[in-house]
Design a protein around this motif. Structure first.
Motif, PDB file in Angstrom:
ATOM      1  N   GLY A  93       0.855  -1.183   0.000  1.00 18.86           N
ATOM      2  CA  GLY A  93       0.000   0.000   0.000  1.00 18.86           C
ATOM      3  C   GLY A  93       0.892   1.233   0.000  1.00 18.86           C
ATOM      4  O   GLY A  93       2.011   1.191   0.532  1.00 18.86           O
ATOM      5  N   ASP A  94       0.427   2.334  -0.587  1.00 21.92           N
ATOM      6  CA  ASP A  94       1.323   3.496  -0.655  1.00 21.92           C
ATOM      7  C   ASP A  94       1.603   4.082   0.725  1.00 21.92           C
ATOM      8  O   ASP A  94       2.688   4.605   0.978  1.00 21.92           O
ATOM      9  CB  ASP A  94       0.811   4.577  -1.626  1.00 21.92           C
ATOM     10  CG  ASP A  94      -0.656   4.913  -1.460  1.00 21.92           C
ATOM     11  OD1 ASP A  94      -1.341   4.244  -0.670  1.00 21.92           O
ATOM     12  OD2 ASP A  94      -1.117   5.843  -2.142  1.00 21.92           O
ATOM     13  N   ALA A  95       0.644   3.953   1.670  1.00 24.11           N
ATOM     14  CA  ALA A  95       0.898   4.487   3.007  1.00 24.11           C
ATOM     15  C   ALA A  95       1.971   3.673   3.733  1.00 24.11           C
ATOM     16  O   ALA A  95       2.562   4.152   4.707  1.00 24.11           O
ATOM     17  CB  ALA A  95      -0.388   4.520   3.818  1.00 24.11           C
ATOM     18  N   TYR A  99      -0.456   2.658  -5.745  1.00 25.78           N
ATOM     19  CA  TYR A  99      -0.379   4.094  -5.485  1.00 25.78           C
ATOM     20  C   TYR A  99      -1.762   4.720  -5.685  1.00 25.78           C
ATOM     21  O   TYR A  99      -2.018   5.431  -6.660  1.00 25.78           O
ATOM     22  CB  TYR A  99       0.666   4.707  -6.429  1.00 25.78           C
ATOM     23  CG  TYR A  99       1.086   6.111  -6.087  1.00 25.78           C
ATOM     24  CD1 TYR A  99       1.458   6.459  -4.795  1.00 25.78           C
ATOM     25  CD2 TYR A  99       1.137   7.092  -7.065  1.00 25.78           C
ATOM     26  CE1 TYR A  99       1.859   7.750  -4.484  1.00 25.78           C
ATOM     27  CE2 TYR A  99       1.538   8.389  -6.761  1.00 25.78           C
ATOM     28  CZ  TYR A  99       1.894   8.711  -5.466  1.00 25.78           C
ATOM     29  OH  TYR A  99       2.290   9.987  -5.159  1.00 25.78           O
ATOM     30  N   ASN A 100      -2.652   4.417  -4.739  1.00 26.94           N
ATOM     31  CA  ASN A 100      -4.006   4.988  -4.834  1.00 26.94           C
ATOM     32  C   ASN A 100      -4.077   6.348  -4.135  1.00 26.94           C
ATOM     33  O   ASN A 100      -5.130   6.963  -4.082  1.00 26.94           O
ATOM     34  CB  ASN A 100      -5.061   4.016  -4.281  1.00 26.94           C
ATOM     35  CG  ASN A 100      -4.788   3.603  -2.845  1.00 26.94           C
ATOM     36  OD1 ASN A 100      -4.214   4.362  -2.063  1.00 26.94           O
ATOM     37  ND2 ASN A 100      -5.205   2.402  -2.486  1.00 26.94           N
ATOM     38  N   ARG A 101      -2.969   6.770  -3.617  1.00 27.20           N
ATOM     39  CA  ARG A 101      -2.849   8.083  -2.981  1.00 27.20           C
ATOM     40  C   ARG A 101      -3.852   8.265  -1.846  1.00 27.20           C
ATOM     41  O   ARG A 101      -4.242   9.354  -1.501  1.00 27.20           O
ATOM     42  CB  ARG A 101      -2.942   9.194  -4.024  1.00 27.20           C
ATOM     43  CG  ARG A 101      -1.713   9.194  -4.934  1.00 27.20           C
ATOM     44  CD  ARG A 101      -2.008   9.631  -6.332  1.00 27.20           C
ATOM     45  NE  ARG A 101      -2.820   8.646  -7.010  1.00 27.20           N
ATOM     46  CZ  ARG A 101      -3.623   8.904  -8.016  1.00 27.20           C
ATOM     47  NH1 ARG A 101      -3.747  10.129  -8.453  1.00 27.20           N
ATOM     48  NH2 ARG A 101      -4.322   7.949  -8.578  1.00 27.20           N
ATOM     49  N   GLN A 102      -4.258   7.127  -1.278  1.00 28.49           N
ATOM     50  CA  GLN A 102      -5.123   7.188  -0.095  1.00 28.49           C
ATOM     51  C   GLN A 102      -4.530   6.288   0.969  1.00 28.49           C
ATOM     52  O   GLN A 102      -4.024   5.201   0.669  1.00 28.49           O
ATOM     53  CB  GLN A 102      -6.526   6.688  -0.430  1.00 28.49           C
ATOM     54  CG  GLN A 102      -7.385   7.719  -1.132  1.00 28.49           C
ATOM     55  CD  GLN A 102      -8.817   7.215  -1.276  1.00 28.49           C
ATOM     56  OE1 GLN A 102      -9.237   6.859  -2.352  1.00 28.49           O
ATOM     57  NE2 GLN A 102      -9.552   7.194  -0.170  1.00 28.49           N
ATOM     58  N   SER A 103      -4.623   6.746   2.208  1.00 25.75           N
ATOM     59  CA  SER A 103      -4.231   5.897   3.326  1.00 25.75           C
ATOM     60  C   SER A 103      -5.505   5.544   4.078  1.00 25.75           C
ATOM     61  O   SER A 103      -6.549   5.343   3.464  1.00 25.75           O
ATOM     62  CB  SER A 103      -3.215   6.622   4.202  1.00 25.75           C
ATOM     63  OG  SER A 103      -3.767   7.837   4.675  1.00 25.75           O
ATOM     64  N   LEU A 104      -5.435   5.455   5.422  1.00 29.20           N
ATOM     65  CA  LEU A 104      -6.641   5.123   6.179  1.00 29.20           C
ATOM     66  C   LEU A 104      -7.510   6.370   6.333  1.00 29.20           C
ATOM     67  O   LEU A 104      -8.699   6.361   6.072  1.00 29.20           O
ATOM     68  CB  LEU A 104      -6.243   4.533   7.541  1.00 29.20           C
ATOM     69  CG  LEU A 104      -7.310   3.839   8.369  1.00 29.20           C
ATOM     70  CD1 LEU A 104      -6.665   2.917   9.397  1.00 29.20           C
ATOM     71  CD2 LEU A 104      -8.228   4.792   9.080  1.00 29.20           C
TER      72      LEU A 104
HETATM   73 MG   LIG Z   1      -3.257   3.707  -0.221  1.00 25.90          MG
END
Ligand SMILES: [Mg+2]
Ligand SMILES: Cc1ncc(C[n+]2csc(CCOP(=O)(O)OP(=O)(O)O)c2C)c(N)n1
Length: 788
Positions: free
Chosen positions: A165-167, A195-200
């Motif tokens: 995950g990107d995070a 790299y969805n540029r989202q974390s939690l």
């Molecule tokens: Mg993400």
């Protein structure tokens, strides 16, 4: 090995697109039925991550059903666990009952787990960042066993792949691992970042990509950006396409995500608002329906099988250089909450699931059918899956390998002890150094030992071993000091035959390396006996990675030294007193603290066997730099291993026993001699492992509750020698609660001594007085215990 994908009309592509569809359905359904259909007995949220799964569907399809070979080893980002289980299901390696039981007792685990989900899981994940870094250390271990001729050559070397995950790239341990990987010239590692540029919690900062590219590039990695899919690239090639590309590239992450969630109409409005005067762009956009505009704008590289396969094939052609793919994706792709910033734990409602079910063509009652709702015939899909490289067995037992046990001789080489004052740390160095001669019965064990230390090799006494066995490096590097005839006790030549892996000061890296080395038998069919040394206080610094290694059932010997306040002048900051409690509490880790070198020799021998035993575990020895006058005696090895032995057995009806652990032994012995003047039948107990004693006690209590009335633990047998109302005094250089529980075993009155403050430095007399571990304090505690 499959040929890389070529050509648009390739039937492979059609089959892969069907698999994407199936993985998306199965992963979403798995989470849905766990939350909405399965009865919920306790009202607690079950959870699951449909959006995180959807984000990585194409990446996992391209990997598992095209590029992966059976020998490759993969760490899957924790929240894609349902996709992983669904892929295994298609390969016939997972069953419906487990998937229906997602997050339930006995069902598929929330996050892939080697121990609980079985050997299809190469690396457990869950604590973000650790699984990713683990692939780098495991690759180093693969090189190690191959260069030492320990691996079964019938298994070709594999690539180590993290689907991250990107995070996860926010975790510091990633960068520690990158640096160490660079030092060791790690090869054959791929990190594929979803790299969805989202974390939690949020949408991540723009321009982060540039940072990653720089960081990875500096560490010698190839960085591959997989940003646009084929549909987008085709549009960019048309008049007006360049403006579209620039618009996409400049669009802030959060805006892009919001438009994705809002859909075609919103995309059109935004594009025309900014670029409506561009005739070329209008020619691209105007003929498209809202759905088609949406498809164009969400056709990012990480959702485009062809683009992904091309990128993977190009990296393969580039050789074994470590490669980081930044695959642009949309969190929740294909699901109603695609792009929504709150989608991390979002679950489809029952109504949304019905709409999704219809779109997927799944009839009620056929949710788990492998090929339900697909447009290619089932037989064709079955053939396609069976022919995948990854579907071919690596061994008759599946993906898990095994390695024969290494015979451990009856007794460890014991240094000459008569008349010597010696610490357990020195003893450890001498015993291991002796094994390092690779002579006699210990030759085979020697060949399998690999040691490592985060820049404390010399100060933890690994020096004699390293001088004999050398440092490991994939390349031969001479010892410059030696070549220049500069006298030094340390011989530091490096070669592929060396048996010590020197690490920089990053304790998490040590535990990740021990994790990889401790699974070498299962991953590479090569038995290793890994030993890691570090200062006891810095176990805390690497603790999550230590827990992670144990969680995977990795087998290794951890030696932590010096420890406690007994390291005295080394300073208050280096004192450790919570570590005996960690040793007790940590599952799959048997912890010991010997006081004398004869005990240590027994425990080291035991460790080499226990690390290999099917019901064994990793082992931890907490050692000290305090020199003790060594004893000439015969010990009961079983009792030392079980955790305690009587140094002086109590006489009949004894009203008190004094129990010590570790380097406080001389003070306890002195107090005991004085105590005996008043209480001649008192007992003196040496404790070598509160962890083993406690585990044995728990297990006996459980067995008796299950009706096995005769079950008894070692500590119960030991304490039964005392009078029923006897008093106990316990003393260790660690938190007193590590032994305070002994009073509960037979209902005895107990006064616990130990360290519950820290930070003062001094010599041992000052320290023991300050922290009440000296003879006077112990004697006072005995009086207190006797008086009640
Ligand atoms: Mg993400
Ligand atoms: C060490 C650790 N800290 C926090 C968490 C809680 N957590 C789970 S997932 C997550 C964010 C994941 O984001 P990302 O890696 O981008 O994955 P995505 O779901 O976007 O694919 C966090 C903070 C965790 N699992 N591990």
């Amino acid at each position: 090995m499959n040929a890389p994908f070529v050509g648009l009309q390739n039937p492979r592509l059609a089959a892969l697109r069907q698999i994407e569809r199936k993985l998306l359905w199965l992963s979403a359904w798995m989470v849905h039925q766990a939350n909405h259909i399965r009865p919920n007995r306790d009202g607690l949220k079950v959870g699951g991550h449909q959006a995180s799964c959807a984000s990585v569907i194409s990446i996992m399809t391209a990997l598992y059903f095209d590029r992966l070979r059976p020998q490759d080893r993969v760490a899957v980002k924790p929240h894609a666990s349902p996709v992983f289980h669904a892929a295994n299901y298609l390969f016939g390696r997972q069953n419906v009952a487990k998937m229906e039981g997602l997050r339930q007792f006995g069902g598929a685990q929330a996050y892939p787990s080697r121990v609980k989900d079985g050997s299809e899981v190469d690396f457990s994940t869950g604590s973000v960042g650790l699984g990713v870094a683990m692939t780098s250390f495991a690759s180093l271990i693969q090189d190690y066993v191959r260069l030492h001729g320990l691996a079964d050559e019938t298994h070709p070397p594999g690539r180590h792949i993290a689907i991250a995950g990107d995070a996860e790239l926010d975790e510091g341990n990633i960068y520690e691992a990158l640096l160490e990987g660079w030092k060791h010239d790690v090869r054959n590692v791929w990190w594929i970042v979803d790299y969805n540029r989202q974390s939690l919690d949020s949408v991540v900062q723009d321009r982060l990509f540039g940072r990653f590219e720089g960081l990875f590039g500096d560490m010698g990695w190839n960085v591959v950006r997989i940003k646009h899919g084929r549909t987008q690239e085709a549009a960019f090639a048309r008049p007006g396409g360049a403006a579209l590309r620039t618009w996409i590239d400049d669009c802030p992450n959060s805006h892009y995500a919001a438009l994705t969630f809002q859909g075609g109409e919103a995309w059109r409005a935004a594009l025309l608002g900014d670029l409506g005067r561009d005739a070329g762009l209008r020619k691209i956009i105007d003929p498209l329906s809202d759905d088609e505009v949406s498809h164009l704008m969400t056709n990012l590289g990480g959702h485009d099988i062809e683009t992904l396969l091309d990128a993977f094939a190009a990296a393969e052609a580039d050789g074994d250089r470590p490669t980081c793919f930044i695959a642009y994706t949309i969190k929740g792709m294909g699901l109603p909450f695609a792009g929504h910033k709150d989608n991390h734990s979002g679950l489809m409602t029952a109504e949304q699931m019905e709409v999704f079910r219809n779109a997927m063509g799944i009839r009620p009652g056929h949710e788990w059918d492998k090929f339900e709702g697909l447009s290619l015939p089932a037989a064709e899909m079955e053939r396609f899956i069976a022919d995948c490289a990854f579907a071919q067995p690596i061994s008759p037992r599946g993906r898990a390998l095994t390695a024969p046990l290494v015979t451990v001789p009856e007794a460890a080489p014991q240094p000459k002890l008569a008349g010597r004052t010696m610490s357990t740390q020195t003893g450890f160095g001498e015993i291991l150094g002796e094994i390092g001669r690779a002579q006699g019965p210990w030759k085979d064990v020697c060949a399998r030992i690999v040691t490592s230390s985060p820049d404390v090799t010399v100060s933890t006494n690994l020096g004699p071993w390293v001088n004999r066995r050398g440092l490991f490096d994939r390349h031969i590097r001479n010892d410059v000091f030696r070549d220049n005839k500069v006298a030094s006790l340390q011989k530091w030549g490096m070669s592929p035959q060396g048996q010590h892996i020197e690490l920089g000061i990053a304790e998490q890296n040590l535990f990740l390396l021990l994790g990889g080395a401790g699974l070498s038998h299962a991953l590479y069919g090569a038995r290793l006996l890994p030993i890691g040394t570090l200062y006891d206080p810095f176990v805390n610094r690497g603790l999550d990675a230590l827990i992670y290694a144990c969680y995977q059932d990795a087998r290794f010997l951890l030696v932590s030294t010096p420890s406690g306040i007994t390291l005295a002048p080394e300073g208050g900051q280096h004192q450790s007193f919570n570590t005996p409690l960690i040793g007790m509490a940590q599952d799959r880790l048997a912890s010991f603290e010997p006081a004398y070198v004869d005990e240590l020799a027994i425990l080291m021998r035991h460790a080499f066997a226990h690390m290999q035993a099917p019901d064994g575990s990793a082992v931890w020895l907490r050692l000290s730099t305090r020199g003790l006058a060594q004893k000439q005696r015969t010990l009961d090895a079983d009792a030392v291993i079980a955790g305690a032995h009587w140094v002086v057995e109590p006489g009949p009806g004894a009203p008190i026993a004094l129990a010590y652990q570790g380097p406080v032994a001389p003070d306890a012995e002195a107090a005991f001699e004085l105590l005996r003047e008043d209480v001649p039948n008192a007992g003196l107990l040496a404790i070598t492992s509160p962890d083993r004693l406690h585990a044995g006690w728990m297990s006996a209590l459980r067995a008796r509750r299950c009706g096995m009335r005769g079950a008894a633990s070692h500590i119960e047998t030991i304490l039964a020698k005392l009078a029923p109302g006897a008093a106990l005094v316990t003393v260790l250089d660690g938190h007193p609660s590590a032994l305070a529980w002994l009073g509960a075993v037979a209902g005895q009155r107990l006064v616990p001594m130990g360290v519950d403050r820290f930070g003062q430095s001094g010599d041992i007399p000052d320290m023991y007085r300050e922290y009440q571990l000296d003879t006077d304090a112990i004697l006072d505690a005995c009086a207190q215990a006797l008086l009640g």
